[in-house]
Motif scaffolding. Structure first.
Motif, PDB file in Angstrom:
ATOM      1  N   GLN A   1       0.813  -1.221   0.000  1.00 17.62           N
ATOM      2  CA  GLN A   1       0.000   0.000   0.000  1.00 17.62           C
ATOM      3  C   GLN A   1       0.844   1.267   0.000  1.00 17.62           C
ATOM      4  O   GLN A   1       0.377   2.319  -0.424  1.00 17.62           O
ATOM      5  CB  GLN A   1      -0.921   0.017   1.232  1.00 17.62           C
ATOM      6  N   HIS A   2       2.074   1.181   0.484  1.00 19.42           N
ATOM      7  CA  HIS A   2       2.905   2.369   0.568  1.00 19.42           C
ATOM      8  C   HIS A   2       3.340   2.825  -0.818  1.00 19.42           C
ATOM      9  O   HIS A   2       3.696   2.012  -1.668  1.00 19.42           O
ATOM     10  CB  HIS A   2       4.132   2.097   1.431  1.00 19.42           C
ATOM     11  N   PRO A   3       3.321   4.134  -1.042  1.00 21.13           N
ATOM     12  CA  PRO A   3       3.687   4.645  -2.378  1.00 21.13           C
ATOM     13  C   PRO A   3       5.158   4.444  -2.699  1.00 21.13           C
ATOM     14  O   PRO A   3       5.533   4.403  -3.864  1.00 21.13           O
ATOM     15  CB  PRO A   3       3.340   6.135  -2.291  1.00 21.13           C
ATOM     16  N   THR A   4       6.018   4.337  -1.656  1.00 16.75           N
ATOM     17  CA  THR A   4       7.435   4.112  -1.901  1.00 16.75           C
ATOM     18  C   THR A   4       7.733   2.620  -1.971  1.00 16.75           C
ATOM     19  O   THR A   4       7.032   1.806  -1.370  1.00 16.75           O
ATOM     20  CB  THR A   4       8.285   4.747  -0.788  1.00 16.75           C
ATOM     21  N   LYS A   5       8.798   2.266  -2.649  1.00 13.99           N
ATOM     22  CA  LYS A   5       9.127   0.869  -2.864  1.00 13.99           C
ATOM     23  C   LYS A   5       9.481   0.153  -1.572  1.00 13.99           C
ATOM     24  O   LYS A   5       9.197  -1.041  -1.405  1.00 13.99           O
ATOM     25  CB  LYS A   5      10.294   0.777  -3.851  1.00 13.99           C
ATOM     26  N   PHE A   6      10.083   0.885  -0.628  1.00 15.79           N
ATOM     27  CA  PHE A   6      10.583   0.249   0.586  1.00 15.79           C
ATOM     28  C   PHE A   6       9.601   0.350   1.755  1.00 15.79           C
ATOM     29  O   PHE A   6       9.933  -0.024   2.873  1.00 15.79           O
ATOM     30  CB  PHE A   6      11.921   0.874   0.977  1.00 15.79           C
ATOM     31  N   GLY A   7       8.407   0.863   1.518  1.00 11.15           N
ATOM     32  CA  GLY A   7       7.416   0.904   2.573  1.00 11.15           C
ATOM     33  C   GLY A   7       7.614   2.067   3.528  1.00 11.15           C
ATOM     34  O   GLY A   7       8.242   3.073   3.210  1.00 11.15           O
ATOM     35  N   SER A   8       7.104   1.915   4.741  1.00 12.26           N
ATOM     36  CA  SER A   8       7.132   2.977   5.731  1.00 12.26           C
ATOM     37  C   SER A   8       8.552   3.255   6.207  1.00 12.26           C
ATOM     38  O   SER A   8       9.357   2.333   6.369  1.00 12.26           O
ATOM     39  CB  SER A   8       6.260   2.591   6.932  1.00 12.26           C
ATOM     40  N   ILE A   9       8.858   4.526   6.466  1.00 11.08           N
ATOM     41  CA  ILE A   9      10.161   4.874   7.037  1.00 11.08           C
ATOM     42  C   ILE A   9      10.148   4.725   8.553  1.00 11.08           C
ATOM     43  O   ILE A   9      11.200   4.850   9.195  1.00 11.08           O
ATOM     44  CB  ILE A   9      10.571   6.315   6.671  1.00 11.08           C
ATOM     45  N   PHE A  10       8.971   4.437   9.127  1.00 12.80           N
ATOM     46  CA  PHE A  10       8.847   4.368  10.580  1.00 12.80           C
ATOM     47  C   PHE A  10       8.856   2.942  11.125  1.00 12.80           C
ATOM     48  O   PHE A  10       9.244   2.724  12.261  1.00 12.80           O
ATOM     49  CB  PHE A  10       7.562   5.067  11.035  1.00 12.80           C
ATOM     50  N   ARG A  11       8.407   1.980  10.336  1.00 15.43           N
ATOM     51  CA  ARG A  11       8.367   0.613  10.842  1.00 15.43           C
ATOM     52  C   ARG A  11       8.468  -0.389   9.697  1.00 15.43           C
ATOM     53  O   ARG A  11       8.129  -0.089   8.547  1.00 15.43           O
ATOM     54  CB  ARG A  11       7.089   0.347  11.635  1.00 15.43           C
ATOM     55  N   THR A  12       8.964  -1.576  10.037  1.00 15.06           N
ATOM     56  CA  THR A  12       8.918  -2.725   9.141  1.00 15.06           C
ATOM     57  C   THR A  12       8.083  -3.782   9.832  1.00 15.06           C
ATOM     58  O   THR A  12       8.556  -4.459  10.756  1.00 15.06           O
ATOM     59  CB  THR A  12      10.323  -3.268   8.842  1.00 15.06           C
ATOM     60  N   HIS A  13       6.825  -3.876   9.445  1.00 12.82           N
ATOM     61  CA  HIS A  13       5.864  -4.737  10.119  1.00 12.82           C
ATOM     62  C   HIS A  13       5.786  -4.345  11.603  1.00 12.82           C
ATOM     63  O   HIS A  13       5.372  -3.248  11.918  1.00 12.82           O
ATOM     64  CB  HIS A  13       6.222  -6.208   9.919  1.00 12.82           C
ATOM     65  N   LEU A  14       6.233  -5.196  12.513  1.00 13.22           N
ATOM     66  CA  LEU A  14       6.144  -4.900  13.945  1.00 13.22           C
ATOM     67  C   LEU A  14       7.374  -4.187  14.487  1.00 13.22           C
ATOM     68  O   LEU A  14       7.360  -3.719  15.621  1.00 13.22           O
ATOM     69  CB  LEU A  14       5.945  -6.209  14.738  1.00 13.22           C
ATOM     70  N   THR A  15       8.419  -4.080  13.689  1.00 13.69           N
ATOM     71  CA  THR A  15       9.698  -3.571  14.175  1.00 13.69           C
ATOM     72  C   THR A  15       9.899  -2.111  13.768  1.00 13.69           C
ATOM     73  O   THR A  15       9.849  -1.793  12.579  1.00 13.69           O
ATOM     74  CB  THR A  15      10.859  -4.416  13.612  1.00 13.69           C
ATOM     75  N   PRO A  16      10.135  -1.199  14.717  1.00 12.68           N
ATOM     76  CA  PRO A  16      10.469   0.185  14.366  1.00 12.68           C
ATOM     77  C   PRO A  16      11.776   0.236  13.575  1.00 12.68           C
ATOM     78  O   PRO A  16      12.713  -0.515  13.849  1.00 12.68           O
ATOM     79  CB  PRO A  16      10.620   0.876  15.727  1.00 12.68           C
ATOM     80  N   THR A  17      11.845   1.115  12.597  1.00  9.70           N
ATOM     81  CA  THR A  17      13.050   1.245  11.790  1.00  9.70           C
ATOM     82  C   THR A  17      14.148   1.966  12.571  1.00  9.70           C
ATOM     83  O   THR A  17      13.898   2.600  13.603  1.00  9.70           O
ATOM     84  CB  THR A  17      12.758   2.029  10.507  1.00  9.70           C
ATOM     85  N   LEU A  18      15.369   1.868  12.061  1.00 10.11           N
ATOM     86  CA  LEU A  18      16.479   2.596  12.679  1.00 10.11           C
ATOM     87  C   LEU A  18      16.216   4.096  12.640  1.00 10.11           C
ATOM     88  O   LEU A  18      16.563   4.820  13.580  1.00 10.11           O
ATOM     89  CB  LEU A  18      17.787   2.262  11.952  1.00 10.11           C
ATOM     90  N   PHE A  19      15.587   4.570  11.556  1.00  4.75           N
ATOM     91  CA  PHE A  19      15.250   5.988  11.459  1.00  4.75           C
ATOM     92  C   PHE A  19      14.338   6.397  12.616  1.00  4.75           C
ATOM     93  O   PHE A  19      14.566   7.427  13.268  1.00  4.75           O
ATOM     94  CB  PHE A  19      14.558   6.271  10.125  1.00  4.75           C
ATOM     95  N   TYR A  20      13.315   5.592  12.893  1.00  5.10           N
ATOM     96  CA  TYR A  20      12.400   5.951  13.975  1.00  5.10           C
ATOM     97  C   TYR A  20      13.084   5.871  15.339  1.00  5.10           C
ATOM     98  O   TYR A  20      12.816   6.686  16.226  1.00  5.10           O
ATOM     99  CB  TYR A  20      11.172   5.038  13.972  1.00  5.10           C
ATOM    100  N   ARG A  21      13.965   4.903  15.529  1.00  6.04           N
ATOM    101  CA  ARG A  21      14.671   4.792  16.809  1.00  6.04           C
ATOM    102  C   ARG A  21      15.529   6.030  17.050  1.00  6.04           C
ATOM    103  O   ARG A  21      15.588   6.553  18.169  1.00  6.04           O
ATOM    104  CB  ARG A  21      15.528   3.525  16.827  1.00  6.04           C
ATOM    105  N   ARG A  22      16.202   6.494  16.023  1.00  3.14           N
ATOM    106  CA  ARG A  22      16.980   7.727  16.160  1.00  3.14           C
ATOM    107  C   ARG A  22      16.067   8.931  16.377  1.00  3.14           C
ATOM    108  O   ARG A  22      16.375   9.826  17.173  1.00  3.14           O
ATOM    109  CB  ARG A  22      17.840   7.936  14.913  1.00  3.14           C
ATOM    110  N   LEU A  23      14.964   8.954  15.668  1.00  3.28           N
ATOM    111  CA  LEU A  23      14.021  10.053  15.801  1.00  3.28           C
ATOM    112  C   LEU A  23      13.473  10.133  17.227  1.00  3.28           C
ATOM    113  O   LEU A  23      13.388  11.224  17.813  1.00  3.28           O
ATOM    114  CB  LEU A  23      12.871   9.865  14.807  1.00  3.28           C
TER     115      LEU A  23
END
Length: 267
Positions: free
Chosen positions: A185-207
């Motif tokens: 559903q995400h418009p970008t190829k890699f999906g959300s920048i905030f999470r990968t399924h149940l896991t927060p992304t490194l970007f969100y952890r830093r944020l």
């Protein structure tokens, strides 16, 4: 406005000509009147960790002068400088500064880790993220995913019953399908920048470490008082804390009910 002692400033790495053009387009020619301090070409993050760089006042033709700067005056434009002199010249308490930036390490890391500032992040991608999360299709899939997670955990109590094994396989297959649908559903190829399924992304952890609040548009702060400079994040329960939190919620509900009806005993 009257009765409000909050002060406002601009601290940017961009040259004054660029800032002036953008501010004039968005606010008007009077934009300088809205800010008590305007600092350009600050060279963040060096601004926060190199105290040897003095402030320089810009001349009428936007060239830096070399006279000594002992204060920061409203209506003047300054460049370079350092955070120690900023605190000294303005008298601002670092613990009462709320600073917004759009660069994780250049803008936010040093102020929050070493200066004690309160920080907020501007995340442009958040607008698309919210539009997607609030869509009916996404809400339906999220609800289905949560239900499947519960069913998968619950049905394993009945293994090795053959029906339980069959249901577990079916629900795991369905869960995998729903997770891929959410990603697609995400418009970008890699999906959300905030999470990968149940896991927060490194970007969100830093944020979450460098910013107390994040938004896609600074004008969203118009809903808050100018004195509101602390944004306490919501506590995120760890898996072993969820039961304790639910018990606390039950206790709070019982206490509220007992206070509302003091003639009854809460068991």
């Amino acid at each position: 406005s009257s009765g409000i002692n909050a002060e406002y400033g601009v601290l940017t790495n961009s040259p004054y000509n660029f800032i002036d053009s953008g501010m004039t387009q968005m606010i008007g020619n009077h934009w300088m009147e809205l800010f008590d301090v305007v600092i350009c070409l600050s060279k963040k993050p060096m601004f926060f960790n190199d105290t040897r760089r003095p402030f320089r006042r810009l001349s009428s033709n936007n060239e830096p002068t070399f006279g000594q700067v002992n204060d920061l005056k409203k209506g003047e434009v300054y460049c370079e400088g350092n955070v120690r002199d900023l605190h000294q010249f303005t008298g601002w308490d670092p613990c009462k500064i709320l600073y917004f930036g759009d660069q994780m390490f250049a803008d936010l890391a040093e102020p929050v880790l070493n200066q004690g500032w309160h920080t907020g992040a501007i995340i442009r991608e958040l607008r698309e993220e919210l539009e997607l999360l609030n869509s009916a299709a996404c809400q339906q899939r999220l609800f289905l995913l949560n239900e499947l997670n519960y069913l998968i955990n619950d049905v394993q109590r009945f293994i090795p019953h053959p029906d339980a094994i069959q249901l577990l396989d079916q629900w795991c297959t369905e869960r995998k399908k729903v997770r891929h649908e959410l990603l697609d559903q995400h418009p970008t190829k890699f999906g959300s920048i905030f999470r990968t399924h149940l896991t927060p992304t490194l970007f969100y952890r830093r944020l979450s470490r460098f910013a107390e609040i994040y938004t896609c548009d600074l004008t969203n702060l118009a809903h808050f008082s100018p004195h509101h400079y602390r944004f306490t994040p919501t506590r995120q329960d760890l898996p072993h804390e969820m039961h304790c939190t639910s018990q606390l919620d039950i206790c709070r509900a019982k206490c509220s009910w007992k206070e509302a009806q003091p003639w009854k005993q809460c068991r």
